[in-house]
Design an enzyme around this catalytic site. Structure first.
Site, mmCIF file in Angstrom:
data_model
loop_
_atom_site.group_PDB
_atom_site.id
_atom_site.type_symbol
_atom_site.label_atom_id
_atom_site.label_comp_id
_atom_site.label_asym_id
_atom_site.label_seq_id
_atom_site.Cartn_x
_atom_site.Cartn_y
_atom_site.Cartn_z
ATOM 1 N N ASP A 107 37.270 28.800 37.355
ATOM 2 C CA ASP A 107 38.485 28.004 37.553
ATOM 3 C C ASP A 107 38.514 27.372 38.948
ATOM 4 O OD1 ASP A 107 40.893 26.878 36.815
ATOM 5 O OD2 ASP A 107 42.089 28.642 37.316
ATOM 6 N N ILE A 108 37.373 26.852 39.392
ATOM 7 C CA ILE A 108 37.325 26.163 40.678
ATOM 8 C C ILE A 108 38.098 24.846 40.559
ATOM 9 C CG2 ILE A 108 35.831 24.966 42.322
ATOM 10 C CD1 ILE A 108 35.708 27.974 42.579
#
Length: 235
Positions: free
Chosen positions: A85-86
């Site tokens: 979930d960058i």
């Protein structure tokens, strides 16, 4: 997962507890902003983040991801931790200019790939405009999908907008799968042309065309800088 990681670029877990029947995790407080807020400020101020500062931020993010991707357990086996979930909202910038990754809430550990995934593993997790194309084909998250997300964030920091944003989920997925963003240098004259290929490789549609590791992506970005990274960070 997060409690095992000890790196200056990753938010620390300070303690665990239980209150009112619910479990809780105490995290390190970062006095500053996330990059989403910084991007919004730049838009409202009609300004741009200096391109060298963008690169410097991403170098810190990639260093933290390299550590997570190659994290080794006490028995010597590699855990293969993937953030998944960058995005700008999960990259924190404190008032001293330090960069940390937050929210490993949907992180995963790569186990023996011969084991059949559980049904829940096929559920999409993360933010659509930063998701690598293969994730929409139900492929498993990997270091390459984190690298792709870093490429998108880097592009957004430099240009000011996410190239895959659209009005709805279908539009976003269509752009992720088919749209090839214009080179960064076509939006701003102050960046060296060499940065175009570096960012484009990180955002390649096919994972085999991307960098093999976060360290390799960082090395390519570092090669674009004309000044020392420490000098840019201090500035």
């Amino acid at each position: 997962i997060l409690s095992n990681l000890r790196h200056p670029g990753i938010v620390d877990v300070i303690d665990f507890g239980k209150q009112d029947g619910a479990y809780l995790m105490v995290l390190e407080y970062i006095h500053g902003y996330h990059l989403g807020q910084w991007l919004k400020y730049n838009i409202l101020a009609h300004s741009r983040m200096p391109w060298e500062a963008c690169v410097c931020v991403m170098l810190h993010v990639l260093a933290a991801l390299q550590y997570a991707h190659t994290y080794t357990r006490s028995d010597g086996s590699r855990a293969g931790i993937i953030h998944r979930d960058i995005s700008p909202g999960n990259i924190l910038l404190d008032i001293d200019g330090n960069v940390r990754i937050a929210d490993f809430g949907i992180a995963s550990i790569q186990e023996d790939m011969s084991v059949r995934p559980a049904p829940s593993d096929t559920i999409f997790r993360g933010k659509l405009p930063y998701a690598a194309p293969e994730l929409f084909g139900y492929e498993s998250a990997s270091p390459s999908t984190d690298i792709y997300a870093c490429g998108v964030v880097c592009y957004q920091l430099l240009v000011g907008s996410n190239p895959f944003s659209a009005d709805d989920a279908a539009g976003i997925i269509s752009r992720v799968l088919r749209f090839v963003p214009a080179p960064v240098s076509s939006f701003r004259e102050d960046v060296p042309a060499s940065i175009d290929g570096v960012v484009a490789k990180a955002m390649a549609k096919d994972s085999v065309d991307r960098y093999s590791s976060a360290r390799e992506f960082a090395a390519a970005l570092r090669g674009v800088l004309a000044r020392a990274e420490t000098e840019v960070h201090a500035e």
